[in-house]
Design an enzyme around this catalytic site. Structure first.
Site, PDB file in Angstrom:
ATOM      1  N   GLU A  99      -8.494  -6.031   0.381  1.00  0.00           N
ATOM      2  CA  GLU A  99      -7.067  -6.238   0.165  1.00  0.00           C
ATOM      3  C   GLU A  99      -6.733  -7.722   0.304  1.00  0.00           C
ATOM      4  OE1 GLU A  99      -3.335  -4.444   2.317  1.00  0.00           O
ATOM      5  OE2 GLU A  99      -4.571  -2.822   1.492  1.00  0.00           O
ATOM      6  N   ASP A 107      -6.113   2.390   9.317  1.00  0.00           N
ATOM      7  CA  ASP A 107      -6.958   1.287   8.827  1.00  0.00           C
ATOM      8  C   ASP A 107      -8.132   1.767   7.980  1.00  0.00           C
ATOM      9  OD1 ASP A 107      -5.480  -0.967   9.960  1.00  0.00           O
ATOM     10  OD2 ASP A 107      -6.107  -0.169  11.894  1.00  0.00           O
ATOM     11  N   ASP A 155      -9.998  -3.296   4.709  1.00  0.00           N
ATOM     12  CA  ASP A 155      -8.608  -3.623   5.011  1.00  0.00           C
ATOM     13  C   ASP A 155      -8.666  -4.654   6.137  1.00  0.00           C
ATOM     14  OD1 ASP A 155      -5.795  -3.539   5.150  1.00  0.00           O
ATOM     15  OD2 ASP A 155      -5.884  -2.021   6.724  1.00  0.00           O
TER      16      ASP A 155
END
Length: 184
Positions: A70, A142, A8
């Site tokens: 992502e 996260d 992420d």
């Protein structure tokens, strides 16, 4: 067994998570997760370098074969989007230099694949990651997002980067002088 690194991306805080799963995405097992947090007091190039170095170290330690990351979304603030893109670039470089296959997912795809709702809240993602990986505690935001990205990849493939081969419906990349563009 497949070992997958989920990421992420963030300039201030990058989440990572590593899972192992069977070839068909079954029997998923948690290995590790955490955050990379470059010091906000250092210059941007050093922060980006820190992201690269720390992710390369994580890759060397856990030896994943694939990375699921992502995609950057266009933010209201274009400067924030640009900075996030630079951080993501360092993370992509660390993966590619270390021989990982790289796959990308939108936040919507990750949430849909893990929670079953593309508009799920962060808390819902955290709880589902805890359940799917049989974790004793709910992971922080996260690392949970990174683990969710890895889980999404384990259960359903994604857009490969920077593959020139691609499968039907996947983005294919080719280099054009001074720009790279996606072919439909």
């Amino acid at each position: 067994m497949r070992r997958i690194l989920g990421v992420d991306p963030g300039l201030r805080c990058t989440g990572f998570g590593i899972i192992e799963c069977g070839l068909s995405g079954t029997s998923v097992r948690y290995l590790s997760s955490g955050v990379i947090t470059p010091a906000a007091t250092v210059a941007l190039p050093q922060r980006i370098g820190k992201l690269y170095e720390e992710l390369a170290e994580i890759i060397a330690t856990y030896q994943p074969a694939e990375m699921a990351i992502e995609q950057v979304f266009v933010n209201i603030n274009p400067q924030s989007t640009l900075l996030l893109g630079q951080a993501r670039g360092a993370l992509l470089a660390a993966a590619v230099v270390n021989g990982l296959e790289v796959f990308e997912y939108t936040a919507l795809q990750v949430k849909q694949g893990v929670v079953g709702n593309g508009h799920a809240s962060k808390e819902q993602v955290q709880v589902m990651v805890q359940r799917l990986l049989n974790l004793k505690e709910v992971p922080r935001t996260d690392p949970a997002d990174a683990l969710a990205c890895a889980l999404r990849h384990a259960h359903g493939g994604g857009n490969r980067l920077p593959s020139g081969v691609g499968k039907r419906g996947m983005r294919r990349w080719r280099v054009v002088p001074e720009i790279a563009r996606a072919d439909s």
